[in-house]
Design a protein around this motif. Sequence first.
Motif, PDB file in Angstrom:
ATOM      1  N   PRO A  76       0.836  -1.197   0.000  1.00 48.07           N
ATOM      2  CA  PRO A  76       0.000   0.000   0.000  1.00 48.07           C
ATOM      3  C   PRO A  76       0.875   1.253   0.000  1.00 48.07           C
ATOM      4  O   PRO A  76       1.403   1.646   1.037  1.00 48.07           O
ATOM      5  CB  PRO A  76      -0.790  -0.136   1.307  1.00 48.07           C
ATOM      6  CG  PRO A  76       0.111  -0.915   2.207  1.00 48.07           C
ATOM      7  CD  PRO A  76       0.962  -1.799   1.334  1.00 48.07           C
ATOM      8  N   VAL A  77       1.038   1.902  -1.155  1.00 50.57           N
ATOM      9  CA  VAL A  77       2.002   3.018  -1.273  1.00 50.57           C
ATOM     10  C   VAL A  77       1.423   4.256  -1.978  1.00 50.57           C
ATOM     11  O   VAL A  77       2.077   4.767  -2.899  1.00 50.57           O
ATOM     12  CB  VAL A  77       3.278   2.526  -1.999  1.00 50.57           C
ATOM     13  CG1 VAL A  77       4.120   1.640  -1.125  1.00 50.57           C
ATOM     14  CG2 VAL A  77       2.952   1.792  -3.306  1.00 50.57           C
ATOM     15  N   PRO A  78       0.353   4.902  -1.569  1.00 49.39           N
ATOM     16  CA  PRO A  78      -0.538   4.462  -0.490  1.00 49.39           C
ATOM     17  C   PRO A  78      -1.617   3.495  -0.976  1.00 49.39           C
ATOM     18  O   PRO A  78      -2.154   2.723  -0.203  1.00 49.39           O
ATOM     19  CB  PRO A  78      -1.153   5.775  -0.009  1.00 49.39           C
ATOM     20  CG  PRO A  78      -1.183   6.626  -1.238  1.00 49.39           C
ATOM     21  CD  PRO A  78       0.052   6.259  -2.027  1.00 49.39           C
ATOM     22  N   GLN A  79      -1.998   3.565  -2.273  1.00 49.62           N
ATOM     23  CA  GLN A  79      -2.988   2.606  -2.765  1.00 49.62           C
ATOM     24  C   GLN A  79      -2.310   1.246  -2.927  1.00 49.62           C
ATOM     25  O   GLN A  79      -1.110   1.151  -3.130  1.00 49.62           O
ATOM     26  CB  GLN A  79      -3.584   3.064  -4.108  1.00 49.62           C
ATOM     27  CG  GLN A  79      -2.633   3.013  -5.287  1.00 49.62           C
ATOM     28  CD  GLN A  79      -1.833   4.282  -5.461  1.00 49.62           C
ATOM     29  OE1 GLN A  79      -1.669   5.051  -4.520  1.00 49.62           O
ATOM     30  NE2 GLN A  79      -1.346   4.506  -6.667  1.00 49.62           N
ATOM     31  N   LEU A  83       6.656 -12.865  -7.571  1.00 49.41           N
ATOM     32  CA  LEU A  83       7.480 -11.706  -7.250  1.00 49.41           C
ATOM     33  C   LEU A  83       6.608 -10.583  -6.695  1.00 49.41           C
ATOM     34  O   LEU A  83       5.477 -10.387  -7.108  1.00 49.41           O
ATOM     35  CB  LEU A  83       8.272 -11.213  -8.468  1.00 49.41           C
ATOM     36  CG  LEU A  83       7.533 -10.676  -9.693  1.00 49.41           C
ATOM     37  CD1 LEU A  83       7.326  -9.160  -9.596  1.00 49.41           C
ATOM     38  CD2 LEU A  83       8.307 -11.003 -10.961  1.00 49.41           C
ATOM     39  N   GLU A  84       7.155  -9.898  -5.710  1.00 49.72           N
ATOM     40  CA  GLU A  84       6.530  -8.714  -5.125  1.00 49.72           C
ATOM     41  C   GLU A  84       7.661  -7.906  -4.503  1.00 49.72           C
ATOM     42  O   GLU A  84       8.421  -8.426  -3.694  1.00 49.72           O
ATOM     43  CB  GLU A  84       5.485  -9.089  -4.086  1.00 49.72           C
ATOM     44  CG  GLU A  84       4.469  -7.980  -3.773  1.00 49.72           C
ATOM     45  CD  GLU A  84       5.061  -6.859  -2.948  1.00 49.72           C
ATOM     46  OE1 GLU A  84       4.719  -5.687  -3.186  1.00 49.72           O
ATOM     47  OE2 GLU A  84       5.889  -7.157  -2.050  1.00 49.72           O
ATOM     48  N   PRO A  85       7.826  -6.636  -4.875  1.00 47.65           N
ATOM     49  CA  PRO A  85       9.054  -5.926  -4.538  1.00 47.65           C
ATOM     50  C   PRO A  85       9.154  -5.379  -3.122  1.00 47.65           C
ATOM     51  O   PRO A  85      10.236  -4.970  -2.712  1.00 47.65           O
ATOM     52  CB  PRO A  85       9.071  -4.774  -5.552  1.00 47.65           C
ATOM     53  CG  PRO A  85       7.634  -4.527  -5.878  1.00 47.65           C
ATOM     54  CD  PRO A  85       6.985  -5.880  -5.829  1.00 47.65           C
ATOM     55  N   HIS A  86       8.057  -5.357  -2.345  1.00 48.31           N
ATOM     56  CA  HIS A  86       8.116  -4.748  -1.019  1.00 48.31           C
ATOM     57  C   HIS A  86       7.905  -5.742   0.123  1.00 48.31           C
ATOM     58  O   HIS A  86       7.888  -5.343   1.287  1.00 48.31           O
ATOM     59  CB  HIS A  86       7.074  -3.631  -0.905  1.00 48.31           C
ATOM     60  CG  HIS A  86       7.491  -2.360  -1.575  1.00 48.31           C
ATOM     61  ND1 HIS A  86       7.328  -1.128  -1.000  1.00 48.31           N
ATOM     62  CD2 HIS A  86       8.066  -2.114  -2.778  1.00 48.31           C
ATOM     63  CE1 HIS A  86       7.772  -0.181  -1.808  1.00 48.31           C
ATOM     64  NE2 HIS A  86       8.227  -0.769  -2.902  1.00 48.31           N
ATOM     65  N   ALA A 139       7.094   5.673  11.310  1.00 47.95           N
ATOM     66  CA  ALA A 139       6.192   5.162  10.276  1.00 47.95           C
ATOM     67  C   ALA A 139       6.255   3.646  10.148  1.00 47.95           C
ATOM     68  O   ALA A 139       5.305   3.014   9.686  1.00 47.95           O
ATOM     69  CB  ALA A 139       6.504   5.815   8.939  1.00 47.95           C
ATOM     70  N   GLY A 140       7.381   3.042  10.527  1.00 50.65           N
ATOM     71  CA  GLY A 140       7.520   1.601  10.420  1.00 50.65           C
ATOM     72  C   GLY A 140       8.044   1.162   9.057  1.00 50.65           C
ATOM     73  O   GLY A 140       8.415   1.977   8.207  1.00 50.65           O
ATOM     74  N   ALA A 141       8.046  -0.148   8.840  1.00 51.07           N
ATOM     75  CA  ALA A 141       8.646  -0.730   7.635  1.00 51.07           C
ATOM     76  C   ALA A 141       7.691  -0.648   6.456  1.00 51.07           C
ATOM     77  O   ALA A 141       6.506  -0.933   6.581  1.00 51.07           O
ATOM     78  CB  ALA A 141       9.049  -2.170   7.879  1.00 51.07           C
ATOM     79  N   PHE A 142       8.222  -0.241   5.301  1.00 49.62           N
ATOM     80  CA  PHE A 142       7.464  -0.313   4.050  1.00 49.62           C
ATOM     81  C   PHE A 142       8.048  -1.361   3.117  1.00 49.62           C
ATOM     82  O   PHE A 142       7.460  -1.657   2.079  1.00 49.62           O
ATOM     83  CB  PHE A 142       7.389   1.054   3.362  1.00 49.62           C
ATOM     84  CG  PHE A 142       8.719   1.669   3.026  1.00 49.62           C
ATOM     85  CD1 PHE A 142       9.359   1.364   1.841  1.00 49.62           C
ATOM     86  CD2 PHE A 142       9.318   2.549   3.899  1.00 49.62           C
ATOM     87  CE1 PHE A 142      10.580   1.919   1.524  1.00 49.62           C
ATOM     88  CE2 PHE A 142      10.543   3.125   3.581  1.00 49.62           C
ATOM     89  CZ  PHE A 142      11.180   2.818   2.398  1.00 49.62           C
ATOM     90  N   VAL A 143       9.203  -1.918   3.457  1.00 46.94           N
ATOM     91  CA  VAL A 143       9.731  -3.136   2.824  1.00 46.94           C
ATOM     92  C   VAL A 143       9.885  -4.146   3.948  1.00 46.94           C
ATOM     93  O   VAL A 143      10.553  -3.883   4.943  1.00 46.94           O
ATOM     94  CB  VAL A 143      11.078  -2.885   2.128  1.00 46.94           C
ATOM     95  CG1 VAL A 143      11.687  -4.191   1.628  1.00 46.94           C
ATOM     96  CG2 VAL A 143      10.912  -1.911   0.967  1.00 46.94           C
ATOM     97  N   LYS A 144       9.243  -5.313   3.825  1.00 42.55           N
ATOM     98  CA  LYS A 144       9.120  -6.247   4.940  1.00 42.55           C
ATOM     99  C   LYS A 144       9.700  -7.606   4.596  1.00 42.55           C
ATOM    100  O   LYS A 144       9.028  -8.631   4.680  1.00 42.55           O
ATOM    101  CB  LYS A 144       7.652  -6.373   5.345  1.00 42.55           C
ATOM    102  CG  LYS A 144       7.040  -5.053   5.803  1.00 42.55           C
ATOM    103  CD  LYS A 144       5.612  -5.239   6.286  1.00 42.55           C
ATOM    104  CE  LYS A 144       5.031  -3.943   6.813  1.00 42.55           C
ATOM    105  NZ  LYS A 144       3.673  -4.115   7.362  1.00 42.55           N
TER     106      LYS A 144
END
Length: 281
Positions: A160-163, A179-182, A209-214
């Motif tokens: 969600p980045v943001p959508q 595959l999923e990049p985040h 804000a926390g992690a956006f790549v997990k």
Amino acid sequence: MASKLSATRRITSGFTDHRIKLVNQALTGARLMKINGWENIFIELIEATRNQEVGSLRILVDPWLRGMLSFPPGPWFLRGELGTEQPIPGDLDLLLLTQGLADHAHPATLRLLPRDLPVVGSAAAARVVKSLGFDAVTELKPGESSQHQQLTIRATAGAPVPQVENGYLLHHPDGQLYLEPHGFLDPSLPPQPLDAVITPMVDLGLPLAGAFVKGCTVVPELVKRFQPRTVLASTSGGDVRFEGALSGLLQMAGSAAETATCLPAETRWLNSSPGERYQLR
């Protein structure tokens, strides 16, 4: 605004060169995948491009080949530059875009591609390519699928980045790959055996804000869900430098080697390096 910018710059200046180098590597690695030879499932990493040969198909994924990369509100916030610009691949059959952000749908690179090249992408990515004059665009929302010759492309819910953007399941008679990049795994995906997954293996985020790549948290889930033969880490460095206020604030947690300790013995992992080639099957 001026006072906030000043405070941001003071915080940025306090980060060490080592931290910034690690963050540069994480950001760079997210753009470093070139997949060749689906019959034996090879991965070749060349700078900021993913180029997949699936059977007789050549698929370009999230390319950044030429020019600067920046995000709103401007280059002072985050700016990326390639150390070496890359040639535009020829004889492409398909352009596959996971997101509409500039590091996935890079306008300067997209302008160099033929406008009749078929495109499959998220809703945000579809808007970008349509604005550039591409005329064969298939927009996929999570859960929707598209067929291109023998290749089935299923969009999955991504970051969600943001959508909410897309990941992809690629099914071909010669192999299957996710595959999923985040590092965002769609919870609705059923368990199924795959040949390989391409995923980050570290976490990347911002204070508060926390992690956006997990990557650290998603890898055990991916292995449980898909039982892949190979996990390819998409978070290694390359010939790209990121600068700006945001690059100094980014925080990376974990390492690919640490995350790999959770993998079962029958699953191998590969820490990607630009220009190298890996057999995944």
